[in-house]
Write an enzyme that holds these catalytic residues in place. Structure first.
Site, short mmCIF file in Angstrom:
data_model
loop_
_atom_site.label_atom_id
_atom_site.label_comp_id
_atom_site.label_asym_id
_atom_site.label_seq_id
_atom_site.Cartn_x
_atom_site.Cartn_y
_atom_site.Cartn_z
N ASP A 78 0.82 -1.21 0.00
CA ASP A 78 0.00 0.00 0.00
C ASP A 78 0.85 1.26 0.00
OD1 ASP A 78 0.95 -0.39 2.55
OD2 ASP A 78 -0.99 -0.38 3.54
N ASN A 149 -7.21 -1.45 14.30
CA ASN A 149 -8.62 -1.60 13.89
C ASN A 149 -8.85 -2.86 13.06
OD1 ASN A 149 -7.30 -0.94 11.56
ND2 ASN A 149 -8.58 0.81 11.02
N HIS A 151 -7.18 -3.68 10.29
CA HIS A 151 -6.91 -3.58 8.85
C HIS A 151 -5.68 -4.39 8.46
CE1 HIS A 151 -4.21 0.36 8.89
NE2 HIS A 151 -3.55 -0.70 9.28
N GLU A 156 -9.44 -1.27 5.18
CA GLU A 156 -10.01 -0.81 6.44
C GLU A 156 -11.29 -1.58 6.76
OE1 GLU A 156 -8.06 0.94 8.00
OE2 GLU A 156 -7.31 2.70 6.95
P1 PGA Z 1 2.63 -0.98 12.38
O1 PGA Z 1 1.39 -0.87 11.39
O2 PGA Z 1 3.51 -2.06 11.81
O3 PGA Z 1 3.30 0.37 12.31
O4 PGA Z 1 2.11 -1.33 13.72
C1 PGA Z 1 0.73 -2.01 10.99
C2 PGA Z 1 -0.48 -1.64 10.20
O5 PGA Z 1 -1.12 -0.62 10.49
O6 PGA Z 1 -0.82 -2.39 9.27
#
Ligand code: PGA
Length: 260
Positions: A78, A149, A151, A156
């Site tokens: 992404d 959350n 995702h 999302e």
């Molecule tokens: P993080 O993010 O590795 O910074 O915890 C993971 C994500 O939001 O997919």
């Protein structure tokens, strides 16, 4: 796809994120080696964020000890939209800073769904991203983090099971969690380009990593809640070759889980 009977057995706990990252980095190197020996081109799906940072350090170490990534093809999950490549918060920038600048992967083999701020036909770009993955035979090993959350990538809550690479609106939780990096939530882009749930599920093997206490709550939900678009990571329970790799700090917040 049907729910895998043994997905809970795929929750693997390591004492800390360093040990876990070492195992996953070794696995990535093994995939590269095995597919390379068989005459193929290994395809890795890569993630950004804090979670895979240590893995990338270990991959750089492997390169320094003689491992070559010259024939490896990478697809990133992404990217924010819009954002400039030069912005240190762009996933483009951070992938080069954390990994690509230090290994021998050719630029042509690197794919990041970065479209910049130009007026590019988005639909064509997203379709082309999917085509490129398919043209190289699909992703052999996909690395994933998870948002608080639920995702995966920028899929999302509410994401469709059949979704492919596309432009999405970012969830408020996602934007709040990125606020410190951007110097305030209002500076966080409202949108992102992300591989879809289907694009991810088509990978031959998936490893989702969750490190630290903050991820305990969502991993607890992932373990016990049914498959639902409200918890996009829950779709991974449909995949026949998906592991969930946790450190103890994360696992200790999972109810009923015995980590002794
Ligand atoms: P993080 O993010 O590795 O910074 O915890 C993971 C994500 O939001 O997919």
């Amino acid at each position: 796809m049907k729910i895998q009977d043994n997905y809970d057995e795929q929750f693997i706990i390591y004492s800390d994120k360093y040990e876990a990252s070492r195992v996953v980095a070794d696995e990535m190197c093994n995939v590269i080696e095995e597919i390379g020996l068989a005459g193929g081109l290994p395809v890795l799906g890569l993630a950004t964020g804090a979670t895979p940072e240590i893995i990338y350090k270990y991959l750089i170490e492997a390169y320094q000890k003689g491992k070559s990534f010259a024939k490896t093809i990478c697809f990133n999950l992404d990217e924010y939209y819009p954002i400039q490549k030069e912005n240190p918060n762009s996933f483009y920038y951070s992938m080069y800073k954390q990994l690509f600048n230090y290994i021998d992967i050719p630029d042509n083999n690197i794919h990041i769904p970065h479209i910049g701020t130009l007026d590019t036909p988005l639909h064509d770009f997203c379709k082309d991203y999917e085509n490129k993955i398919n043209q190289v035979g699909g992703i052999d090993l996909q690395i994933l983090g998870i948002g608080e959350n639920g995702h995966i990538a920028f899929n999302e809550p509410g994401s469709d099971f059949n979704s492919l690479t596309r432009l999405v609106d970012l969830d408020e939780v996602t934007r709040k969690n990125a606020a410190a990096d951007f110097g305030g939530v209002s500076a966080v882009p409202n949108q992102g380009i992300t591989m879809g749930i289907q694009s991810i599920l088509q990978a031959k093997k998936i490893i989702l990593l969750a490190f630290g206490e903050n991820k305990g709550r969502i991993m607890n939900r992932l373990l016990y809640e049914p498959i639902t678009p409200d918890l996009p990571a829950s779709f991974l329970k449909l995949h026949s070759n998906c592991q969930f790799v946790l450190d103890e700090a994360c696992a200790k917040n999972i109810k009923y889980m015995d980590i002794t």
